[in-house]
Design a protein around this motif. Structure first.
Motif, PDB file in Angstrom:
ATOM      1  N   LEU A  21      38.366  55.002  21.750  1.00  0.00           N
ATOM      2  CA  LEU A  21      38.172  53.575  21.489  1.00  0.00           C
ATOM      3  C   LEU A  21      38.664  52.695  22.632  1.00  0.00           C
ATOM      4  N   ILE A  22      39.664  53.163  23.389  1.00  0.00           N
ATOM      5  CA  ILE A  22      40.122  52.346  24.510  1.00  0.00           C
ATOM      6  C   ILE A  22      39.124  52.413  25.653  1.00  0.00           C
ATOM      7  N   SER A  23      38.401  53.507  25.753  1.00  0.00           N
ATOM      8  CA  SER A  23      37.406  53.622  26.829  1.00  0.00           C
ATOM      9  C   SER A  23      36.283  52.601  26.669  1.00  0.00           C
ATOM     10  N   ILE A  24      35.960  52.259  25.416  1.00  0.00           N
ATOM     11  CA  ILE A  24      34.774  51.430  25.189  1.00  0.00           C
ATOM     12  C   ILE A  24      34.846  50.064  25.897  1.00  0.00           C
ATOM     13  N   PRO A  25      35.918  49.260  25.654  1.00  0.00           N
ATOM     14  CA  PRO A  25      35.923  47.943  26.320  1.00  0.00           C
ATOM     15  C   PRO A  25      35.989  48.043  27.843  1.00  0.00           C
ATOM     16  N   LEU A  26      36.490  49.163  28.366  1.00  0.00           N
ATOM     17  CA  LEU A  26      36.528  49.296  29.829  1.00  0.00           C
ATOM     18  C   LEU A  26      35.118  49.459  30.372  1.00  0.00           C
ATOM     19  N   LEU A  27      34.273  50.145  29.613  1.00  0.00           N
ATOM     20  CA  LEU A  27      32.899  50.360  30.070  1.00  0.00           C
ATOM     21  C   LEU A  27      32.000  49.178  29.692  1.00  0.00           C
ATOM     22  N   TYR A  28      32.256  48.584  28.517  1.00  0.00           N
ATOM     23  CA  TYR A  28      31.470  47.426  28.073  1.00  0.00           C
ATOM     24  C   TYR A  28      32.418  46.287  27.704  1.00  0.00           C
ATOM     25  N   PRO A  29      32.796  45.430  28.685  1.00  0.00           N
ATOM     26  CA  PRO A  29      33.799  44.383  28.441  1.00  0.00           C
ATOM     27  C   PRO A  29      33.398  43.447  27.301  1.00  0.00           C
ATOM     28  N   LEU A  30      34.406  43.033  26.500  1.00  0.00           N
ATOM     29  CA  LEU A  30      34.154  42.172  25.345  1.00  0.00           C
ATOM     30  C   LEU A  30      34.320  40.694  25.683  1.00  0.00           C
ATOM     31  N   ASN A  31      35.055  40.399  26.812  1.00  0.00           N
ATOM     32  CA  ASN A  31      35.290  39.022  27.260  1.00  0.00           C
ATOM     33  C   ASN A  31      35.908  38.123  26.192  1.00  0.00           C
ATOM     34  N   ASP A 267      40.934  43.263  27.196  1.00  0.00           N
ATOM     35  CA  ASP A 267      40.141  43.617  26.017  1.00  0.00           C
ATOM     36  C   ASP A 267      40.608  44.959  25.463  1.00  0.00           C
ATOM     37  N   ALA A 268      40.810  45.919  26.383  1.00  0.00           N
ATOM     38  CA  ALA A 268      41.267  47.233  25.958  1.00  0.00           C
ATOM     39  C   ALA A 268      42.630  47.126  25.284  1.00  0.00           C
TER      40      ALA A 268
ATOM     41  N   MET B 202      52.098  47.118  24.685  1.00  0.00           N
ATOM     42  CA  MET B 202      51.202  46.631  25.726  1.00  0.00           C
ATOM     43  C   MET B 202      51.449  47.336  27.054  1.00  0.00           C
ATOM     44  N   ALA B 203      52.731  47.489  27.408  1.00  0.00           N
ATOM     45  CA  ALA B 203      53.054  48.105  28.692  1.00  0.00           C
ATOM     46  C   ALA B 203      52.540  49.526  28.753  1.00  0.00           C
ATOM     47  N   ARG B 204      52.756  50.257  27.656  1.00  0.00           N
ATOM     48  CA  ARG B 204      52.359  51.661  27.661  1.00  0.00           C
ATOM     49  C   ARG B 204      50.846  51.795  27.696  1.00  0.00           C
ATOM     50  N   MET B 205      50.169  50.918  26.953  1.00  0.00           N
ATOM     51  CA  MET B 205      48.720  50.982  26.947  1.00  0.00           C
ATOM     52  C   MET B 205      48.161  50.659  28.321  1.00  0.00           C
ATOM     53  N   SER B 206      48.794  49.702  29.035  1.00  0.00           N
ATOM     54  CA  SER B 206      48.214  49.358  30.333  1.00  0.00           C
ATOM     55  C   SER B 206      48.296  50.517  31.303  1.00  0.00           C
ATOM     56  N   LEU B 207      49.320  51.378  31.138  1.00  0.00           N
ATOM     57  CA  LEU B 207      49.386  52.548  32.019  1.00  0.00           C
ATOM     58  C   LEU B 207      48.201  53.464  31.757  1.00  0.00           C
ATOM     59  N   PHE B 208      47.904  53.642  30.487  1.00  0.00           N
ATOM     60  CA  PHE B 208      46.793  54.516  30.126  1.00  0.00           C
ATOM     61  C   PHE B 208      45.476  53.892  30.586  1.00  0.00           C
ATOM     62  N   ILE B 209      45.366  52.571  30.406  1.00  0.00           N
ATOM     63  CA  ILE B 209      44.158  51.886  30.871  1.00  0.00           C
ATOM     64  C   ILE B 209      44.014  52.059  32.379  1.00  0.00           C
ATOM     65  N   GLY B 210      45.142  51.984  33.090  1.00  0.00           N
ATOM     66  CA  GLY B 210      45.107  52.197  34.542  1.00  0.00           C
ATOM     67  C   GLY B 210      44.572  53.575  34.895  1.00  0.00           C
ATOM     68  N   LEU B 212      42.611  55.458  32.981  1.00  0.00           N
ATOM     69  CA  LEU B 212      41.190  55.531  32.643  1.00  0.00           C
ATOM     70  C   LEU B 212      40.361  54.865  33.728  1.00  0.00           C
ATOM     71  N   ARG B 213      40.867  53.743  34.246  1.00  0.00           N
ATOM     72  CA  ARG B 213      40.129  53.060  35.308  1.00  0.00           C
ATOM     73  C   ARG B 213      40.057  53.945  36.552  1.00  0.00           C
ATOM     74  N   PHE B 214      41.124  54.721  36.789  1.00  0.00           N
ATOM     75  CA  PHE B 214      41.068  55.671  37.904  1.00  0.00           C
ATOM     76  C   PHE B 214      39.944  56.680  37.665  1.00  0.00           C
ATOM     77  N   LEU B 215      39.868  57.199  36.437  1.00  0.00           N
ATOM     78  CA  LEU B 215      38.839  58.205  36.153  1.00  0.00           C
ATOM     79  C   LEU B 215      37.437  57.607  36.236  1.00  0.00           C
ATOM     80  N   TYR B 216      37.272  56.373  35.777  1.00  0.00           N
ATOM     81  CA  TYR B 216      35.933  55.798  35.702  1.00  0.00           C
ATOM     82  C   TYR B 216      35.486  55.117  36.993  1.00  0.00           C
ATOM     83  N   GLU B 217      36.449  54.631  37.787  1.00  0.00           N
ATOM     84  CA  GLU B 217      36.054  53.745  38.889  1.00  0.00           C
ATOM     85  C   GLU B 217      36.284  54.321  40.279  1.00  0.00           C
ATOM     86  N   THR B 218      36.974  55.478  40.390  1.00  0.00           N
ATOM     87  CA  THR B 218      37.254  56.010  41.717  1.00  0.00           C
ATOM     88  C   THR B 218      35.994  56.623  42.333  1.00  0.00           C
ATOM     89  N   SER B 219      35.770  56.310  43.595  1.00  0.00           N
ATOM     90  CA  SER B 219      34.662  56.959  44.275  1.00  0.00           C
ATOM     91  C   SER B 219      35.060  57.272  45.705  1.00  0.00           C
TER      92      SER B 219
END
Lengths: 298, 248, 220, 261
Positions: A21-31, A267-268, B202-210, B212-219
């Motif tokens: 569920l956290i992946s979803i807003p990263l791929l499709y932002p909710l703004n 969003d995430a 929030m802090a812990r989630m942002s690490l995980f989001i970071g 995920l962004r590495f996995l999805y956005e690195t090229s």
């Protein structure tokens, strides 16, 4: 007790739901819209209150592991300082912060900024100062003694800006980007506390002129910072990723060229928070059911 | 401390770093399912690197203090040999007879730190906190206006601070008036912990989001994307897990 | 005699150093030579403990070599640790050998390994907390007792207030979260902070006087 | 030329008051005139239960003192953690349970070695002490935490005791215990982590309770006296705050002016 309980709802399901569920807003932002919190507004107010030419210390005290939170905080503030014409002295009290700070400053002041004319007059990067709180104390007492040269090997007395910054009394704002120790507490103890009253331009807090400190921190440390914030020792705080996003938005509103990037991340965050609340609710329901079931939970 | 680069590394190393990053990330996340050979391998690799990193960190810090600092060994101030020699006493860790010698460097460090800590604690954790409490507004213009009024906040804070502090009385029985006070104090502490926990998510989630962004956005040079590797890494994890289970 | 060398001299050193630091902070004005001399004491701290990093490394190597030697549990993985240590150490020592100022970090490969290999693992392990914080909340936030309910309710209000969505659902949530942080949280934290200050000082006194039964204290 | 450095007068006065109270109480207790009783600290009582359970199940005990060394200003928590380590080692030796200790900062390895060995000696089982049970996992936060997590899992430890200064790894350690179904006793004075221990462990020592542990466990009148003195210091802090609040409300600024000195 938590460890004794057999959870009817395996922890692995929680992990999977969270991941997906956290992946979803990263791929499709909710703004979703972003309200600005007073703590972030205080950082903004403290910064715009300065006049061009004032000296700001940026202290990069975090490691790569908290980059997602700290980087947008310090980048947006550094950008803001540059646009306001403030002069910046950057330091790092974490060894890992040394190379990171170079990268972040390069992003704002341009790659190879250390060879431009602005270097030494508008910005100086001193680099990593060893010794944690001891290093801080030395830097506050006498900037030249903490470290002989800047990050690039130039002797500090040779830099025009450093001629004006001999101790922390010459500084008008301290921006502390931290994710642990040494961090804001050490700056308060070993720099602000030791130098109170030394500069009458500093704001008056409880009858003393105190070096104003703005801090950006991971959301973990912020509750612990609250006593210092309400006591006036910290002027403003950027709270984790949300604080960073709010400051980016504030900067973006005035300087549209500054990219506002934290939208999908926030969003995430929203999704994550709702999920955790849902988990807590489900946990309570299953617990209530298992309890009324009469000793089924072992 | 970090000097300018010497030499240049080939850019292909970045590709290697991205590949390693994806595999390490997935292997570590596989621990969430079950401890397995892959997470164990990453763990052992990481501990090995960390031990050397710690040594390098301590060595470089000591070097910059004792040798290259202002007026230190490099400038001919040979008194700085003394702390270096004292530090060597740590090596008697491996001797049974002279084991106790480590106490000499430690005793200096412990003393210096105790002194620094006492002063810092009194100033910022004790005095400054008392000062801030004393100046909470109770009367005056605007203190009882708005909602919640600042005056009410002050009263709640004063009650909270004092009752929570009584919770830390160790040598008096928590009965009678003190008992009531510690009970209220416990509720304040629980509210503190609850708000701290909720604020930390929030802090812990942002690490995980970071991550995920590495996995999805690195090229790498726009032809290799990190997320290509995610399914491959996942399949490896599953295969190894099956192999590990068949082995018993 | 031996007790004097083993215990009382180190104890005396600790006491004197602590005393000097307190006196320096309060009575020696900044900028005077005496104050600068005490500042040098703090500068020696990093130097005094430097060899500890080496004994840690030796202890680690010894542990894993013994494990391989006796074919203990998971001995194969011990070889990974040992290889990692040896390779990374060689890279670091290369930096020491080639750099004029003898820093380990000076080897570009050394810092590259740190910021490209090490950091990935570091950040991933840190991010495991996202999962743990959710599952710990699931397990522990129960309406078990009045105290636990305070924890649960305050925690949930903070969750709603700290994410942007809270403000979208009801604009009061961020204000409540802010209030919780600045009033009850600050009150509890201030009490804990004051308590810690006093506790730490009383511990330091016990240690400086040598009554604490720690590594330097009297044998019983 | 000031006698006391500028801005530190009130701070020095506070230091003198706190020191005097602690020292006087300490010497009164040492003289035996009055030795106060200490209130029960559940977390410390639970250590014996945890060790007992580990013995019963034939599984080891995991112990750490957090990211503590002696060269930082948090060393007082490390010292407190080492004191409890000594006590735990004594119990483990008495019952015959295996105690694994994971030092973080290599600077405390010799101390931990000594404290543990002394614990075994007090229990009269010096020969049972195995230095190999002190396992160094590198002195960096997350490798160390992952190492402890993995080792705890593989060893299936039945009791996790974590006492000292902790940062973000606190919840990783707490979760490790949940994976193996261990009984968890944890304590820290890093107030940004206490809530994790309160939420995720069975027994938590909050802030000052950690520092009081050494005195609590030793039952030594001198040390208990220092706790008694610390209680008076807290009472003083409360008194100053109450008087100050009343004076401020009455618009008398004498106390505020003094505190700002």
């Amino acid at each position: 007790m938590p460890t004794e309980e057999k959870t009817p709802f395996d922890r692995r399901y929680i992990y999977i739901v969270l991941f997906v569920l956290i992946s979803i807003p990263l791929l499709y932002p909710l703004n979703l819209p972003i309200p600005i919190s007073p703590m972030s507004q205080d950082v903004w107010d403290a910064t715009v209150a300065l006049s061009p030419g004032d000296i700001v210390v940026h202290s990069f005290d975090f490691g790569p592991s908290t980059l997602p939170e700290n980087e947008p905080q310090c980048s947006s503030h550094l950008f803001h300082c540059r646009e306001l014409g403030l002069r910046v002295v950057a330091v790092a009290f974490w060894a890992a912060g040394g190379p990171l700070a170079h990268d972040i400053i390069s992003e704002i002041y341009g790659e190879g900024y250390e060879n431009t004319a602005a270097y030494g007059t508008e910005i100086v990067y001193i680099g990593y100062i060893p010794g944690a709180e001891v290093g801080m104390q030395t830097f506050g007492d006498s900037t030249w003694d903490a470290k002989g040269t800047d990050h690039y090997g130039t002797s500090l007395p040779d830099l025009a800006l450093m001629q004006e910054v001999r101790s922390v009394a010459d500084v008008t704002l301290w921006a502390e980007w931290t994710s642990g120790t040494p961090g804001e507490q050490q700056v308060i103890q070993f720099i602000q506390g030791r130098h109170q009253g030394e500069n009458t331009d500093w704001p008056l807090v409880r009858g003393e002129h105190l070096l104003p400190i703005v801090a950006g921190s991971t959301a973990v440390s912020v509750p612990g910072m609250m006593p210092f914030y309400s006591a006036g020792q910290l002027v403003g705080i950027l709270n984790g990723l949300a604080g960073a996003g709010e400051y980016e938005k504030l900067v973006n509103d005035v300087y549209p060229q500054y990219p506002y990037e934290q939208g999908p991340g926030l969003d995430a965050q929203s999704v994550a928070h709702i999920l955790v609340i849902l988990f807590v609710v489900i946990g309570n329901i299953t617990w209530a059911i298992s309890k009324s079931g009469g000793g089924k939970s072992s | 401390m970090i000097p300018p680069n010497i030499g240049q590394l080939p850019p292909e190393l970045d590709l290697f770093a991205a590949i390693f990053g994806v595999f390490a990330t997935i292997f570590i996340y596989s621990f969430l399912w079950k401890e397995n050979p892959l997470s164990r391998a990453v763990e052992h690799l990481f501990v090995g690197l960390a031990a050397v990193f710690t040594l390098a960190f301590m060595y470089d810090a000591a070097l910059s203090q004792a040798v290259w600092g202002t007026n230190r060994l490099a400038e001919g101030n040979f008194i700085w040999i003394i702390p270096i020699l004292l530090s060597l006493m740590y090596f008697f860790f491996f001797s049974k007879k002279y084991f106790f010698l480590y106490r000499y460097p430690v005793s200096i460090v412990a003393g210096v730190m105790a002194g620094m800590m006492i002063c810092g604690m009194i100033q910022s954790n004790f005095l400054a906190q008392i000062q801030a409490t004393v100046e909470l507004p109770l009367v005056g213009a605007g203190v009882w206006e708005g909602w919640p009024p600042a005056g009410l906040n002050s009263i709640i804070m004063i009650i909270g601070i004092i009752t929570a502090l009584t919770f830390f009385f160790f040598t008096w029985e928590h009965t009678g008036a003190l008992g009531i006070s510690t009970r209220i104090g416990r509720y304040f502490l629980m509210a503190t912990f609850g708000s701290a926990y909720g604020g930390t998510v929030m802090a812990r989630m942002s690490l995980f989001i970071g991550r995920l962004r590495f996995l999805y956005e690195t090229s790498y040079q726009d032809w290799f994307w990190a997320w290509y590797l995610v399914p491959i890494a996942a399949i490896i994890v599953i295969l190894v897990a099956l192999w590990d289970r068949s082995k018993g | 005699m031996s007790l004097v060398v083993k215990r009382y001299i180190p104890l005396a050193i600790t006491f004197i150093m602590g005393f000097i630091m307190v006196i320096a902070t309060y009575f020696l004005a900044p900028g005077t030579p005496a104050r600068d001399a005490t500042a040098l004491l703090t500068a020696t701290v990093d130097v005094l403990v430097v060899t500890a990093g080496a004994i840690g490394l030796v202890a680690l190597l010894r542990h894993h070599l013994m494990n391989i030697n006796k074919r203990g549990r998971f001995w194969q993985y011990s070889t990974i640790t040992i290889i990692a240590v040896i390779i990374y150490l060689i890279i670091g020592l290369y930096g020491v050998a080639t750099h004029e100022q003898r820093y380990m970090y000076a080897s570009e490969l050394f810092s590259w390994v740190y910021s490209n290999i090490y950091v990935h693992m570091d950040m991933t392990i840190f991010s495991l907390l996202a999962f743990f914080i959710a599952s710990a909340a699931y397990r522990a936030f129960r309406l078990r007792s009045l105290e636990a309910s305070v924890l649960l309710i305050v925690g949930s209000l903070m969750l709603l207030g700290r994410a942007p969505i809270g403000g979208v659902i009801w604009e009061g949530f961020p204000a409540i979260a802010e209030w919780l942080l600045t009033v009850p949280n600050a009150a509890g934290n201030r009490a804990i902070t004051i308590g810690i200050a006093i506790g730490a000082i009383s511990l330091a006194i016990r240690q400086l006087l040598g009554v604490e039964r720690g590594y330097l204290g009297p044998e019983r | 030329m000031n006698f006391i450095n500028e801005g530190l007068v009130a701070s020095f006065a506070m230091l003198v008051i706190v020191l005097a109270e602690i020292l006087i109480a300490l010497f009164i207790a040492r003289g035996g005139t009055h030795v106060p009783k200490i209130r029960k600290i559940a977390g410390l009582e639970a250590i014996e239960e945890a060790v007992g359970r580990a013995t019963e199940m034939g599984r080891p005990i995991t112990y750490t003192t957090g990211l503590g060394g002696i060269r930082d200003q948090y060393y007082y928590q490390t010292v407190a953690g080492l004191n409890i380590l000594g006590h735990t080692a004594e119990l483990a030796a008495k019952y015959g349970a295996k105690l694994l200790y994971f030092p973080y900062d290599p600077t405390i390895m010799p101390m931990a070695h000594e404290v543990m060995e002394q614990g075994y000696i007090r229990a009269g089982k010096q020969e049972a002490f195995n230095p190999e049970n002190i396992i160094y996992l590198g002195g960096d936060q997350f490798p160390w935490a992952f190492g402890v997590l993995g080792t705890t899992y593989r060893e299936q430890s039945a009791a996790n005791i974590h006492m000292g200064p902790f940062w973000a790894e606190s919840l990783i350690l707490a979760e490790a215990g949940f994976y193996t179904g261990a009984i968890q006793v944890m304590g820290t004075a890093n107030y940004h982590q206490i809530h994790f221990f309160v939420v995720a462990s069975d027994y938590a020592l909050i802030g000052e309770e950690l520092m009081a542990a050494g005195a609590y466990l030793s039952k030594d009148p001198t040390q208990i006296g220092s706790l008694w003195g610390a209680d008076f210091s807290k009472l003083t802090a409360i008194a100053i705050m109450l008087i100050g609040v009343i004076l401020t409300a009455a618009n008398v600024t004498a106390l505020n002016d003094f505190l700002a000195l």
